[in-house]
Design an enzyme around this catalytic site. Structure first.
Site, PDB file in Angstrom:
ATOM      1  N   ASP A 197       0.840  -1.199   0.000  1.00  0.00           N
ATOM      2  CA  ASP A 197       0.000   0.000   0.000  1.00  0.00           C
ATOM      3  C   ASP A 197       0.876   1.251   0.000  1.00  0.00           C
ATOM      4  O   ASP A 197       0.549   2.257   0.613  1.00  0.00           O
ATOM      5  CB  ASP A 197      -0.937  -0.001   1.206  1.00  0.00           C
ATOM      6  CG  ASP A 197      -2.027   1.067   1.108  1.00  0.00           C
ATOM      7  OD1 ASP A 197      -2.442   1.387  -0.016  1.00  0.00           O
ATOM      8  OD2 ASP A 197      -2.442   1.589   2.157  1.00  0.00           O
ATOM      9  N   ASP A 214       3.295   2.311   8.161  1.00  0.00           N
ATOM     10  CA  ASP A 214       2.059   1.569   7.873  1.00  0.00           C
ATOM     11  C   ASP A 214       2.345   0.278   7.113  1.00  0.00           C
ATOM     12  O   ASP A 214       1.999   0.121   5.939  1.00  0.00           O
ATOM     13  CB  ASP A 214       1.079   2.433   7.076  1.00  0.00           C
ATOM     14  CG  ASP A 214       0.236   3.322   7.968  1.00  0.00           C
ATOM     15  OD1 ASP A 214       0.287   3.141   9.204  1.00  0.00           O
ATOM     16  OD2 ASP A 214      -0.459   4.196   7.445  1.00  0.00           O
TER      17      ASP A 214
END
Length: 261
Positions: A197, A214
């Site tokens: 991502d 993340d």
């Protein structure tokens, strides 16, 4: 009552007080969401982290999403930490997270109740951070994980996070792009994971260089979706840096360069 017994009682009272008031430093408008994040089990998890000395204070939230909130915390010595708490009430997130877990050979015998999944997701992020760090990829250093709570290095200063690429484009886009390609290769070749991502939203500029965060959704290179996710990461990077007039490597060529084919 003996002095020793009195000391034990006083210590216990202070710890209970800290548990109940650990959100005293919450920023404006945070108290309305406290119950959503800190259910009873999560409160006890954070209390255990306080009691063990990993955390000393938990302050206000510095970021908030559908699946998690990140709080600024400190150690007794004043070192900044980030405490990421995955929301056990996030039913919508639960539906989408399984595709990132199933098929990853590192995680087996998956329990599908919400709390177990959130705990596994936290374990997954902790492991991805550790493996990325060991591969010399700049990421927040993982400190501890317990249930649905991950403690990691705080990237920023005094509760203010470092800016993302989205918030503050790099001063030297070409160099930043080249460094990120190196990091993607290290993730794939050394850590054996794909971010999955990667974009300008989860890359920070810290001390003049890019840092990736993340990593909860990151998967093993053996995952069935790994090549699709790697391609998506490359497309996102090329799109962003092309807008900054960087001479990017074509997606297909870069994909082959990363995987070594």
């Amino acid at each position: 009552m003996t002095n020793k017994a009195r000391e034990r009682l006083t210590h216990r009272e202070k710890m209970v007080e800290r548990r109940d008031k650990m959100l005293i430093h919450d920023r404006a408008n945070e108290r309305a969401t406290v119950e959503e994040v800190f259910d009873q089990t999560t409160r006890m998890v954070v209390f255990d982290l306080l009691n063990s000395g990993i955390l000393y204070e938990v302050n206000g939230a510095v970021s908030s999403g559908k699946e998690a909130k990140v709080y600024w915390a400190t150690t007794k010595e004043g070192t900044d930490l980030a405490v990421k708490i995955y929301l056990t009430s996030s039913a919508e997130f639960k539906k989408g997270m399984l595709k990132y877990i199933e098929g990853d050979p590192r995680f087996k015998n998956i329990k599908r109740d919400t709390r177990s999944l959130m705990a596994l997701w936290a374990q997954k992020e902790f492991r991805n951070l550790r493996e990325a760090s060991e591969a010399k990829v700049p990421v927040p250093k993982p400190i501890a994980v317990k249930s649905n709570v991950v403690v990691m290095e705080f990237i920023g200063k005094a509760g203010t996070p470092a800016p993302s690429l989205k918030e503050q484009p790099p001063k030297n886009p070409q160099r930043t792009y080249s460094l990120l390609i190196t990091y993607i290769k290290r993730l794939y070749k050394k850590a054996k994971i794909v971010h999955g991502d990667l974009s300008e939203y989860n890359i920070m500029i810290w001390k003049g260089k890019p840092l990736i965060f993340d990593l909860s959704q990151s998967v093993s290179v053996e995952h069935p979706m790994a090549q699709f996710m790697l391609n998506r990461d490359i497309v996102n990077l090329n799109r962003f840096f092309s807008r900054l007039n960087v001479n990017v490597t074509p997606t297909e060529e870069l994909h082959k360069l990363v995987v070594g084919k």
